[in-house]
Motif scaffolding. Structure first.
Motif, PDB file in Angstrom:
ATOM      1  N   ALA A 135       0.844  -1.202   0.000  1.00 28.55           N
ATOM      2  CA  ALA A 135       0.000   0.000   0.000  1.00 28.55           C
ATOM      3  C   ALA A 135       0.874   1.244   0.000  1.00 28.55           C
ATOM      4  CB  ALA A 135      -0.939   0.000   1.201  1.00 28.55           C
ATOM      5  N   ALA A 136       1.964   1.225   0.773  1.00 30.22           N
ATOM      6  CA  ALA A 136       2.878   2.369   0.826  1.00 30.22           C
ATOM      7  C   ALA A 136       3.443   2.666  -0.566  1.00 30.22           C
ATOM      8  CB  ALA A 136       4.009   2.099   1.817  1.00 30.22           C
ATOM      9  N   LYS A 137       3.789   1.604  -1.300  1.00 28.83           N
ATOM     10  CA  LYS A 137       4.340   1.766  -2.649  1.00 28.83           C
ATOM     11  C   LYS A 137       3.318   2.418  -3.578  1.00 28.83           C
ATOM     12  CE  LYS A 137       6.701  -1.742  -3.829  1.00 28.83           C
ATOM     13  NZ  LYS A 137       7.057  -3.106  -4.236  1.00 28.83           N
ATOM     14  N   LEU A 138       2.059   1.948  -3.510  1.00 32.36           N
ATOM     15  CA  LEU A 138       1.005   2.518  -4.361  1.00 32.36           C
ATOM     16  C   LEU A 138       0.739   3.977  -4.001  1.00 32.36           C
ATOM     17  CD1 LEU A 138      -1.457  -0.519  -4.417  1.00 32.36           C
ATOM     18  CD2 LEU A 138       0.047   0.255  -6.268  1.00 32.36           C
ATOM     19  N   ILE A 139       0.724   4.281  -2.709  1.00 30.38           N
ATOM     20  CA  ILE A 139       0.518   5.662  -2.261  1.00 30.38           C
ATOM     21  C   ILE A 139       1.653   6.544  -2.753  1.00 30.38           C
ATOM     22  CG2 ILE A 139       0.528   7.138  -0.197  1.00 30.38           C
ATOM     23  CD1 ILE A 139      -1.059   4.821   1.199  1.00 30.38           C
ATOM     24  N   ASP A 140       2.877   6.060  -2.636  1.00 27.18           N
ATOM     25  CA  ASP A 140       4.045   6.832  -3.058  1.00 27.18           C
ATOM     26  C   ASP A 140       4.008   7.129  -4.560  1.00 27.18           C
ATOM     27  OD1 ASP A 140       6.630   8.006  -2.239  1.00 27.18           O
ATOM     28  OD2 ASP A 140       7.458   6.512  -3.612  1.00 27.18           O
ATOM     29  N   VAL A 141       3.565   6.163  -5.357  1.00 30.19           N
ATOM     30  CA  VAL A 141       3.461   6.367  -6.809  1.00 30.19           C
ATOM     31  C   VAL A 141       2.487   7.513  -7.108  1.00 30.19           C
ATOM     32  CG1 VAL A 141       2.584   5.335  -8.954  1.00 30.19           C
ATOM     33  CG2 VAL A 141       4.149   4.043  -7.492  1.00 30.19           C
ATOM     34  N   VAL A 142       1.330   7.491  -6.455  1.00 33.75           N
ATOM     35  CA  VAL A 142       0.328   8.548  -6.672  1.00 33.75           C
ATOM     36  C   VAL A 142       0.865   9.893  -6.203  1.00 33.75           C
ATOM     37  CG1 VAL A 142      -1.958   9.390  -5.976  1.00 33.75           C
ATOM     38  CG2 VAL A 142      -1.648   6.990  -6.606  1.00 33.75           C
ATOM     39  N   ASP A 143       1.480   9.920  -5.027  1.00 35.29           N
ATOM     40  CA  ASP A 143       2.006  11.177  -4.492  1.00 35.29           C
ATOM     41  C   ASP A 143       3.051  11.783  -5.433  1.00 35.29           C
ATOM     42  OD1 ASP A 143       0.369  10.589  -2.379  1.00 35.29           O
ATOM     43  OD2 ASP A 143       1.979  10.243  -0.930  1.00 35.29           O
ATOM     44  N   ASN A 144       3.927  10.945  -5.963  1.00 39.73           N
ATOM     45  CA  ASN A 144       4.943  11.444  -6.902  1.00 39.73           C
ATOM     46  C   ASN A 144       4.321  11.925  -8.205  1.00 39.73           C
ATOM     47  OD1 ASN A 144       7.528  11.269  -5.577  1.00 39.73           O
ATOM     48  ND2 ASN A 144       7.177   9.070  -5.511  1.00 39.73           N
ATOM     49  N   LYS A 145       3.288  11.243  -8.660  1.00 36.86           N
ATOM     50  CA  LYS A 145       2.598  11.666  -9.879  1.00 36.86           C
ATOM     51  C   LYS A 145       1.986  13.056  -9.674  1.00 36.86           C
ATOM     52  CE  LYS A 145      -0.694  10.155 -13.327  1.00 36.86           C
ATOM     53  NZ  LYS A 145      -1.467   9.063 -13.868  1.00 36.86           N
ATOM     54  N   VAL A 146       1.384  13.280  -8.516  1.00 37.09           N
ATOM     55  CA  VAL A 146       0.798  14.594  -8.201  1.00 37.09           C
ATOM     56  C   VAL A 146       1.858  15.680  -8.321  1.00 37.09           C
ATOM     57  CG1 VAL A 146      -0.143  15.999  -6.307  1.00 37.09           C
ATOM     58  CG2 VAL A 146      -1.076  13.717  -6.746  1.00 37.09           C
ATOM     59  N   MET A 147       3.020  15.426  -7.718  1.00 33.36           N
ATOM     60  CA  MET A 147       4.066  16.451  -7.710  1.00 33.36           C
ATOM     61  C   MET A 147       4.793  16.557  -9.048  1.00 33.36           C
ATOM     62  SD  MET A 147       5.561  16.050  -3.839  1.00 33.36           S
ATOM     63  CE  MET A 147       5.560  14.255  -3.754  1.00 33.36           C
ATOM     64  N   ASN A 148       5.099  15.430  -9.683  1.00 30.12           N
ATOM     65  CA  ASN A 148       5.856  15.454 -10.936  1.00 30.12           C
ATOM     66  C   ASN A 148       5.042  15.961 -12.119  1.00 30.12           C
ATOM     67  OD1 ASN A 148       8.129  14.479  -9.631  1.00 30.12           O
ATOM     68  ND2 ASN A 148       7.626  12.346 -10.086  1.00 30.12           N
ATOM     69  N   GLU A 149       3.756  15.606 -12.147  1.00 28.55           N
ATOM     70  CA  GLU A 149       2.905  16.030 -13.262  1.00 28.55           C
ATOM     71  C   GLU A 149       2.097  17.276 -12.934  1.00 28.55           C
ATOM     72  OE1 GLU A 149       0.710  12.754 -14.960  1.00 28.55           O
ATOM     73  OE2 GLU A 149       2.434  11.400 -14.733  1.00 28.55           O
ATOM     74  N   ASP A 150       2.237  17.758 -11.689  1.00 32.20           N
ATOM     75  CA  ASP A 150       1.567  18.988 -11.246  1.00 32.20           C
ATOM     76  C   ASP A 150       0.054  18.897 -11.460  1.00 32.20           C
ATOM     77  OD1 ASP A 150       1.516  21.471 -10.061  1.00 32.20           O
ATOM     78  OD2 ASP A 150       1.997  22.565 -11.895  1.00 32.20           O
ATOM     79  N   ILE A 151      -0.533  17.789 -10.967  1.00 34.27           N
ATOM     80  CA  ILE A 151      -1.968  17.560 -11.129  1.00 34.27           C
ATOM     81  C   ILE A 151      -2.597  17.178  -9.797  1.00 34.27           C
ATOM     82  CG2 ILE A 151      -1.822  16.840 -13.548  1.00 34.27           C
ATOM     83  CD1 ILE A 151      -1.952  13.912 -12.570  1.00 34.27           C
ATOM     84  N   THR A 152      -3.913  17.338  -9.714  1.00 33.28           N
ATOM     85  CA  THR A 152      -4.680  16.879  -8.563  1.00 33.28           C
ATOM     86  C   THR A 152      -5.248  15.505  -8.898  1.00 33.28           C
ATOM     87  OG1 THR A 152      -5.233  19.105  -7.826  1.00 33.28           O
ATOM     88  CG2 THR A 152      -6.740  17.339  -7.158  1.00 33.28           C
TER      89      THR A 152
END
Length: 159
Positions: free
Chosen positions: A67-84
């Motif tokens: 679960a931590a890995k999946l959460i981290d992927v989403v969190d990085n996508k938010v910051m890297n792609e600058d999206i909500t």
């Protein structure tokens, strides 16, 4: 008659009360380290106060590393792609699997660069259980209707 405004301390007291009545609120830096959150987030992590998880990553906090890995992927996508991103997250806990609906948005510096993310979440475990129960009942009714239709057609075909 003059209107007397509450002191600045009273304003902060009210804001803190509002902040801590929200379900789960947290924010992270670009390195994935929690920089803050509300009391509900701390309790959700098993801590007494937000100060206990500040500076830690989701990998250091959750026992459920998948679960931590999946959460981290989403969190990085938010910051890297600058999206909500609005997302369901499932986390194994000692009391069973819990499901959360989260919204995560980038936090920007003065120049507009994403320097972290802000997240809000609410637990929807019971809602998901009810949804699954309704789906199972619906599927049973569909199968029953198909069986009844088949049973009606069979004798008619013979005649």
């Amino acid at each position: 008659m003059s209107l007397k405004l509450p002191s600045i301390e009273k304003h902060f007291e009210i804001l803190e009360l509002l902040f801590n009545t929200m379900p789960y609120v947290f924010w992270k830096d670009r390195d994935g380290k929690y920089q803050g959150g509300n009391e509900n987030q701390a309790k959700g992590f098993g801590f007494f106060s937000p100060a206990e998880f500040v500076g830690k990553t989701v990998f250091e906090i959750l026992k459920d590393q998948e679960a931590a890995k999946l959460i981290d992927v989403v969190d990085n996508k938010v910051m890297n792609e600058d999206i909500t991103i609005l997302n369901e997250e499932k986390i194994a806990s000692p009391t069973g699997e819990r499901t959360y609906l989260s919204q995560k948005s980038p936090i920007h510096d003065e120049s507009g660069k994403a320097i972290g993310m802000l997240g809000f979440a609410m637990e929807i475990t019971e809602l998901k259980k009810r949804e699954e129960s309704v789906k199972k009942e619906r599927d049973k009714l569909i199968k029953l209707a198909a069986q009844v239709a088949h049973d009606i057609r069979s004798p008619v075909a013979t005649i």
